[in-house]
Write a protein that holds these residues in place. Sequence first.
Motif, PDB file in Angstrom:
ATOM      1  N   LEU A  41       3.889   4.787  -1.022  1.00 49.63           N
ATOM      2  CA  LEU A  41       3.090   5.690  -0.201  1.00 49.63           C
ATOM      3  C   LEU A  41       1.627   5.270  -0.293  1.00 49.63           C
ATOM      4  O   LEU A  41       1.073   5.155  -1.388  1.00 49.63           O
ATOM      5  CB  LEU A  41       3.258   7.136  -0.689  1.00 49.63           C
ATOM      6  CG  LEU A  41       2.489   8.185   0.115  1.00 49.63           C
ATOM      7  CD1 LEU A  41       3.089   8.357   1.504  1.00 49.63           C
ATOM      8  CD2 LEU A  41       2.455   9.520  -0.620  1.00 49.63           C
ATOM      9  N   ILE A  42       1.020   5.016   0.855  1.00 47.29           N
ATOM     10  CA  ILE A  42      -0.381   4.594   0.894  1.00 47.29           C
ATOM     11  C   ILE A  42      -1.203   5.728   1.497  1.00 47.29           C
ATOM     12  O   ILE A  42      -0.999   6.094   2.661  1.00 47.29           O
ATOM     13  CB  ILE A  42      -0.544   3.305   1.731  1.00 47.29           C
ATOM     14  CG1 ILE A  42       0.328   2.190   1.141  1.00 47.29           C
ATOM     15  CG2 ILE A  42      -2.013   2.888   1.800  1.00 47.29           C
ATOM     16  CD1 ILE A  42       0.466   0.976   2.039  1.00 47.29           C
ATOM     17  N   ASP A  43      -2.077   6.275   0.715  1.00 44.44           N
ATOM     18  CA  ASP A  43      -2.880   7.414   1.167  1.00 44.44           C
ATOM     19  C   ASP A  43      -4.220   6.892   1.680  1.00 44.44           C
ATOM     20  O   ASP A  43      -5.117   6.552   0.897  1.00 44.44           O
ATOM     21  CB  ASP A  43      -3.080   8.372  -0.021  1.00 44.44           C
ATOM     22  CG  ASP A  43      -3.799   9.646   0.387  1.00 44.44           C
ATOM     23  OD1 ASP A  43      -4.377   9.666   1.499  1.00 44.44           O
ATOM     24  OD2 ASP A  43      -3.776  10.594  -0.413  1.00 44.44           O
ATOM     25  N   PRO A  71      -7.104   1.366  -8.101  1.00 45.56           N
ATOM     26  CA  PRO A  71      -7.943   2.138  -9.020  1.00 45.56           C
ATOM     27  C   PRO A  71      -8.098   3.610  -8.630  1.00 45.56           C
ATOM     28  O   PRO A  71      -8.483   4.418  -9.462  1.00 45.56           O
ATOM     29  CB  PRO A  71      -9.290   1.413  -8.951  1.00 45.56           C
ATOM     30  CG  PRO A  71      -9.323   0.793  -7.609  1.00 45.56           C
ATOM     31  CD  PRO A  71      -7.902   0.440  -7.271  1.00 45.56           C
ATOM     32  N   THR A  72      -7.813   3.973  -7.380  1.00 46.95           N
ATOM     33  CA  THR A  72      -8.018   5.369  -6.980  1.00 46.95           C
ATOM     34  C   THR A  72      -6.707   6.138  -6.880  1.00 46.95           C
ATOM     35  O   THR A  72      -6.708   7.317  -6.548  1.00 46.95           O
ATOM     36  CB  THR A  72      -8.716   5.448  -5.604  1.00 46.95           C
ATOM     37  OG1 THR A  72      -7.825   4.896  -4.613  1.00 46.95           O
ATOM     38  CG2 THR A  72     -10.022   4.686  -5.593  1.00 46.95           C
ATOM     39  N   GLY A  73      -5.602   5.465  -7.128  1.00 41.62           N
ATOM     40  CA  GLY A  73      -4.316   6.148  -6.972  1.00 41.62           C
ATOM     41  C   GLY A  73      -3.947   6.368  -5.514  1.00 41.62           C
ATOM     42  O   GLY A  73      -3.149   7.253  -5.191  1.00 41.62           O
ATOM     43  N   ALA A  74      -4.553   5.577  -4.628  1.00 42.14           N
ATOM     44  CA  ALA A  74      -4.226   5.707  -3.202  1.00 42.14           C
ATOM     45  C   ALA A  74      -2.841   5.163  -2.904  1.00 42.14           C
ATOM     46  O   ALA A  74      -2.243   5.513  -1.889  1.00 42.14           O
ATOM     47  CB  ALA A  74      -5.273   4.986  -2.357  1.00 42.14           C
ATOM     48  N   HIS A 123       5.193  14.076  -2.528  1.00 45.80           N
ATOM     49  CA  HIS A 123       3.819  13.783  -2.909  1.00 45.80           C
ATOM     50  C   HIS A 123       2.920  13.807  -1.665  1.00 45.80           C
ATOM     51  O   HIS A 123       1.814  14.372  -1.684  1.00 45.80           O
ATOM     52  CB  HIS A 123       3.753  12.412  -3.587  1.00 45.80           C
ATOM     53  CG  HIS A 123       2.399  12.051  -4.082  1.00 45.80           C
ATOM     54  ND1 HIS A 123       1.943  12.416  -5.325  1.00 45.80           N
ATOM     55  CD2 HIS A 123       1.378  11.359  -3.506  1.00 45.80           C
ATOM     56  CE1 HIS A 123       0.708  11.974  -5.493  1.00 45.80           C
ATOM     57  NE2 HIS A 123       0.338  11.321  -4.405  1.00 45.80           N
ATOM     58  N   ALA A 124       3.422  13.219  -0.586  1.00 39.47           N
ATOM     59  CA  ALA A 124       2.644  13.182   0.655  1.00 39.47           C
ATOM     60  C   ALA A 124       2.396  14.597   1.174  1.00 39.47           C
ATOM     61  O   ALA A 124       1.297  14.912   1.641  1.00 39.47           O
ATOM     62  CB  ALA A 124       3.387  12.351   1.704  1.00 39.47           C
ATOM     63  N   MET A 184       5.049   4.040   3.504  1.00 37.05           N
ATOM     64  CA  MET A 184       4.603   5.148   4.347  1.00 37.05           C
ATOM     65  C   MET A 184       3.099   5.347   4.148  1.00 37.05           C
ATOM     66  O   MET A 184       2.540   4.964   3.124  1.00 37.05           O
ATOM     67  CB  MET A 184       5.348   6.433   3.972  1.00 37.05           C
ATOM     68  CG  MET A 184       6.873   6.290   3.997  1.00 37.05           C
ATOM     69  SD  MET A 184       7.740   7.845   3.697  1.00 37.05           S
ATOM     70  CE  MET A 184       7.378   8.159   1.975  1.00 37.05           C
ATOM     71  N   TYR A 185       2.468   5.939   5.173  1.00 31.65           N
ATOM     72  CA  TYR A 185       1.042   6.226   5.081  1.00 31.65           C
ATOM     73  C   TYR A 185       0.808   7.729   5.136  1.00 31.65           C
ATOM     74  O   TYR A 185       1.489   8.443   5.888  1.00 31.65           O
ATOM     75  CB  TYR A 185       0.293   5.627   6.273  1.00 31.65           C
ATOM     76  CG  TYR A 185       0.209   4.114   6.323  1.00 31.65           C
ATOM     77  CD1 TYR A 185      -0.574   3.406   5.418  1.00 31.65           C
ATOM     78  CD2 TYR A 185       0.869   3.404   7.322  1.00 31.65           C
ATOM     79  CE1 TYR A 185      -0.674   2.022   5.507  1.00 31.65           C
ATOM     80  CE2 TYR A 185       0.768   2.028   7.407  1.00 31.65           C
ATOM     81  CZ  TYR A 185      -0.008   1.344   6.500  1.00 31.65           C
ATOM     82  OH  TYR A 185      -0.108  -0.022   6.576  1.00 31.65           O
ATOM     83  N   VAL A 186      -0.174   8.187   4.376  1.00 30.04           N
ATOM     84  CA  VAL A 186      -0.767   9.488   4.669  1.00 30.04           C
ATOM     85  C   VAL A 186      -1.986   9.209   5.532  1.00 30.04           C
ATOM     86  O   VAL A 186      -2.853   8.413   5.150  1.00 30.04           O
ATOM     87  CB  VAL A 186      -1.189  10.225   3.371  1.00 30.04           C
ATOM     88  CG1 VAL A 186      -2.031  11.458   3.710  1.00 30.04           C
ATOM     89  CG2 VAL A 186       0.034  10.610   2.551  1.00 30.04           C
TER      90      VAL A 186
END
Lengths: 221, 323
Positions: free
Chosen positions: B28-30, B177-180, B192-193, B222-224
């Motif tokens: 998952l990529i936020d 580093p940002t948990g993205a 989570h998304a 997947m993207y947020v």
Amino acid sequence: MIRSRPIVRYTAGQRVNHWLVALLFLAAGLSGLALFHPWLFGLSGLFGGGTWTRILHPWFGVAMFVFFLFLVIRFARHNGMERRDWQWLRQMNDVVANREERLPEVGRYNAGQKLLFWVLIVLMLVLLLSGLVIWRAWFSHLFDLTSLRLASVIHAAAGWLLVMSIIVHVYAGIWVKGSMDAMLFGTVSRAWARKHHYLWYRHLTGEETPTTRTVHRPPRS
Amino acid sequence: MATQDLIARSATTTQPPSVRDTMEVAKLIDTSKCIGCKACQVACSEWNDLRDEVGENHGIYDNPMDLTAESWTLMRFAEYENPDSGNLEWLIRKDGCMHCAEPGCLKACPSPGAIVKYANGIVDFNQDHCIGCGYCITGCPFNIPRLSAKDKKAYKCTLCSDRVAVGLEPACVKTCPTGAIVFGSKDDMRNHAAGRIADLKERGFEQAGLYDPAGVGGTHVMYVLHHADQPQLYSGLAQDPTISPLVSLWKGVTKPLALLAMGAAVLGGFFHYVGIGPNRVEEDYDPEAGDPLPPSGEPVVHQVDPGVHQVDPRDPRSGGTPR
């Protein structure tokens, strides 16, 4: 006597040209079919594996096209469709039933052969152009994805039509006895020429008024 | 090492080895957490031991300018002036293989086993089976695979299938580093998304949502998105990706039907030969010598006893004995 003297139908140059195209068609066709459907991927073994098949196939195709062009130049003037040719095509049922005596008179080529000639020109051109588009090694980077997808579909469809056309062409050569000899050795018998290509025969022999034609060709009802 | 958990294998019409079922995974990529640091690009390069050419600065942050056979992931930077808020938004998207549930690359591939889909959802290229035709590029709805100029094989993100197989997360996930970027079971990633989307909506991004496009059966990346209604804002992310109808036509039921037609044509010829028979010329018939014409419509095949010699008295070469 001229009784047994055969008629030259194809010169050595024409025959060699024809069989060069035929062999290249075999190579391009089999390598193309290997990529056409998984059932036929095994054919790639004939060419040294999948990668060699991918490398060789376009070159087979280009070479086939080039030699086919020479065939076109050699035979184009004999392949113009005439009015009697359309009548010949309308009587396709007589053609396949071997009722040749009911058909209109035929010149150097019959309507089926002429049609094949023009169909092959179109298919070869379409295959060349669509093939260049999907040829990753040289040209694909010039085209967008939609063009590539379209060219892929068109290439597969045209390849299929070409194989279908050549199946008919090969069968006609097996079916009409004497044709294969003509393309292999260059000559046909006088009787063959008279039966299958009467107008061509008459043109070659200078026979103007056929004495026995009326017996051979009963009037159509 | 043998593989027992394939659910799809390119150019294969029988079932691939699939006794072992594994949990579906997803990355998952936020985009709302991404700061565009490109650590994921570096981690990908590190883990996979790939060193792309050092490119040139084109005046924007994207570097390299596009995915390559040696850059399997890429940050794409887009500047968006939001007409509602008047804000300038920097929309950064980590591009790469989406690991579709219905992969267009696999559908298009003509080489058996060059592309596989594992039970966990990862779509992987086996370059030792790749023939370099580039059909995967033609089939992909996201324009991801790239042919290498070095070996003419196709490459793309593996979702670190080697790491995931031994219980590790992909390298890009580990390094972010940002948990993205997070990784886990697909269900967990959806949950989570959902939390992230609720948070974004609270902060004014009413169209925030999950990008898991149904047109390709869902994806395992997947993207947020803050603007899930306008995915194209994110450097042209596809609005409603599907396998192109042209690719379906090219690789669909048309192919077996076409093969059947070829087989039918050959069989048709054979049975025409057997049924109607060959078209022969009566060679004895010589119009110039005044021979009577053979009656039409009757077979012109002669049964000749090999012991009998047919002799033509008019032909000097044929012995001269009258029949």
